[in-house]
Write a protein that holds these residues in place. Sequence first.
Motif, short mmCIF file in Angstrom:
data_model
loop_
_atom_site.label_atom_id
_atom_site.label_comp_id
_atom_site.label_asym_id
_atom_site.label_seq_id
_atom_site.Cartn_x
_atom_site.Cartn_y
_atom_site.Cartn_z
N ARG A 263 81.44 71.99 72.58
CA ARG A 263 82.18 72.96 71.73
C ARG A 263 83.72 72.59 72.15
O ARG A 263 84.78 72.39 70.93
CB ARG A 263 82.18 74.17 72.21
N GLN A 264 84.23 71.95 73.07
CA GLN A 264 85.56 71.39 73.62
C GLN A 264 85.81 70.41 72.73
O GLN A 264 86.86 70.10 71.99
CB GLN A 264 85.90 71.22 75.09
N GLN A 265 85.01 69.46 72.65
CA GLN A 265 85.12 68.12 71.99
C GLN A 265 85.14 68.35 70.51
O GLN A 265 86.07 67.76 69.66
CB GLN A 265 83.95 67.27 72.03
N GLU A 266 84.29 69.12 69.91
CA GLU A 266 84.42 69.40 68.27
C GLU A 266 85.61 70.43 67.92
O GLU A 266 86.31 69.97 66.91
CB GLU A 266 83.20 70.60 68.16
N GLN A 267 86.06 71.16 68.80
CA GLN A 267 87.53 71.93 68.63
C GLN A 267 88.44 70.96 68.74
O GLN A 267 89.51 70.75 67.89
CB GLN A 267 87.72 72.89 69.52
N VAL A 272 92.58 67.72 65.55
CA VAL A 272 93.27 66.47 65.28
C VAL A 272 93.28 66.23 63.75
O VAL A 272 94.21 65.63 63.00
CB VAL A 272 92.78 65.31 66.08
N GLY A 273 91.99 66.76 63.21
CA GLY A 273 91.90 66.26 61.83
C GLY A 273 92.67 67.24 60.95
O GLY A 273 93.00 66.87 59.66
N ALA A 274 93.10 68.38 61.46
CA ALA A 274 94.15 69.37 60.72
C ALA A 274 95.71 69.00 61.02
O ALA A 274 96.44 69.67 60.32
CB ALA A 274 93.86 70.78 61.18
N GLY A 275 95.79 67.83 61.55
CA GLY A 275 97.22 67.44 62.01
C GLY A 275 97.71 68.13 63.12
O GLY A 275 99.12 68.29 63.34
N LYS A 276 97.14 69.16 63.90
CA LYS A 276 97.82 69.69 65.19
C LYS A 276 97.68 68.81 66.40
O LYS A 276 96.91 68.17 66.65
CB LYS A 276 96.89 70.92 65.15
N TYR A 283 90.67 68.24 81.67
CA TYR A 283 90.35 69.64 82.48
C TYR A 283 89.26 70.28 81.52
O TYR A 283 89.11 70.15 80.53
CB TYR A 283 91.66 70.61 82.29
N VAL A 284 88.50 70.89 82.42
CA VAL A 284 87.17 71.55 81.89
C VAL A 284 87.45 72.63 81.33
O VAL A 284 86.85 72.91 80.09
CB VAL A 284 86.08 71.95 83.15
N PHE A 285 88.28 73.56 81.38
CA PHE A 285 88.85 74.67 81.01
C PHE A 285 90.34 74.69 80.39
O PHE A 285 91.18 74.42 81.51
CB PHE A 285 88.52 75.83 81.64
N THR A 286 90.32 74.75 79.07
CA THR A 286 91.67 74.48 78.46
C THR A 286 92.09 75.42 77.46
O THR A 286 91.10 76.33 76.94
CB THR A 286 91.78 73.12 77.76
N GLY A 287 93.28 75.37 76.95
CA GLY A 287 93.54 76.04 75.74
C GLY A 287 93.13 75.73 74.68
O GLY A 287 92.78 74.36 74.60
N PRO A 288 93.53 76.14 73.40
CA PRO A 288 93.47 75.35 71.89
C PRO A 288 94.06 73.94 72.00
O PRO A 288 93.52 73.13 71.08
CB PRO A 288 93.84 76.36 71.00
N ASP A 289 95.21 73.89 72.82
CA ASP A 289 96.05 72.74 72.45
C ASP A 289 95.23 71.70 73.61
O ASP A 289 95.97 70.44 73.58
CB ASP A 289 97.36 72.79 72.89
N GLY A 290 94.41 72.03 74.44
CA GLY A 290 93.64 70.82 75.30
C GLY A 290 94.64 70.86 76.74
O GLY A 290 93.82 70.29 77.73
N LEU A 291 95.56 71.59 77.00
CA LEU A 291 96.39 71.75 78.02
C LEU A 291 95.47 72.71 79.13
O LEU A 291 94.81 73.84 78.91
CB LEU A 291 97.82 72.23 77.81
N PRO A 292 95.85 72.52 80.44
CA PRO A 292 95.04 73.56 81.35
C PRO A 292 95.49 74.77 81.15
O PRO A 292 96.69 75.00 80.77
CB PRO A 292 95.25 72.95 82.60
#
Length: 417
Positions: A263-267, A272-276, A283-292
């Motif tokens: 799910r993390q990889q899909e998100q 990235v596809g949406a330009g965000k 990190y295993v557990f991150t926010g929507p932006d991928g940061l811890p």
Amino acid sequence: MGQVERVRRGGYPSEEAARRARDELLALSREEQAGRSWTVARWLRYWLSTRTRIRPTTKMHYTRDVETFLIPRIGQLILGNLTARQLNTAFARLAVTRNRSGQPQTACTLQHVHTTLRAALNAAVREGLIVDNPARRVELPARERPHAVVWTEARVAEWEATGERPAVAVWTAAQLASFLDYVRGDSLYALWWLIALRGLRRGEAAGLRWADVDLHEGQLSVVRQRTTAGYDVHEGPPKSAASRRTVALDRHTVRVLRQHRTRQQEQRTRRVGAGKVCHDSGYVFTGPDGLPLHPGYLTQRLRILVDRAGLPPIRLHDLRHGAATLAHAAGADMKTIQDQLGHATIRLTADVYTTVLPATAREAAEATAAFLLAAGKPGAEVKQQIDRSRDPERGRPATEPGPEPDRGRVGPRACAR
């Protein structure tokens, strides 16, 4: 501390007495002179400035103890003249003050302040400013370790009626299962599962990286943690040497983590596809932006989810308590649980983290009673046999024993052997 200072003292009965005191002071080493001239406040602040190799959280706690508790009460005293009597008086006065919640200071707070003071004065002994640490002779109320209790139906009813809750409480297995089922769709489901089943600390879960997780072998390594000092986040090694450990993962936990990684990889791909912006932080557990995640967010998030699930309240650390309780109920020995949780001593594991669940306690009670009842049966049968062998009228054996066969006299020497 190496600067030359002018020391002023007064109150001597004569000029000759003042000269003698001056000469005695000049005969001392520079360190001893500092002990005779520095106030406790000056030493404590100097000591704090030299603490450069401790954790930020430890530095924050030391600073709070020094500025909030110690300097207002003993800061004006001369370091070299400090006595155990003065310290006992100061701690007695501190004990009757109120904390930020309006409650009396706890034994835990007093112990923490004393630990800080003792460390600072030990450093003064090492530096040669004083010859003895008077904090060693301070008497404090005993600090009772909180003992985890289980949210039984009776305790839940009392909490609902009064709003009062135990200091440390864990869910039953059924309550935990209900919570995990409720949060199954939450983005941090794998984190709640991992802490609840394997007992990771908050900072250990927040600092976990995929490089430290081996899903093929079914294990993860705790090699770092993310902690907070105030609101600032600091990342560093685990809490202690024992906290650096390898945690075994069962097949279901491995499956939960695999699904979380997918799910993390899909998100990330969608963002990235949406330009965000989406960081590949590792990190295993991150926010929507991928940061811890900020560790404090995990505490707040759990509180919200527990309230929505309609379950009795627990803290995030109580999930760790519950992991030990579940492992103990499932038959794990204390040493295994100690290694799983990363405790330095097995006594801490046994005293604090292993509450017996009600079902387990009932099974033990039933087994004990069954053992006693089974042990009583042979005794009853023997008694019945004796009763049947007796004459019902005279209460003596119905058949008199016959004469013993002559086996020869046994001498004293044979009896003694």
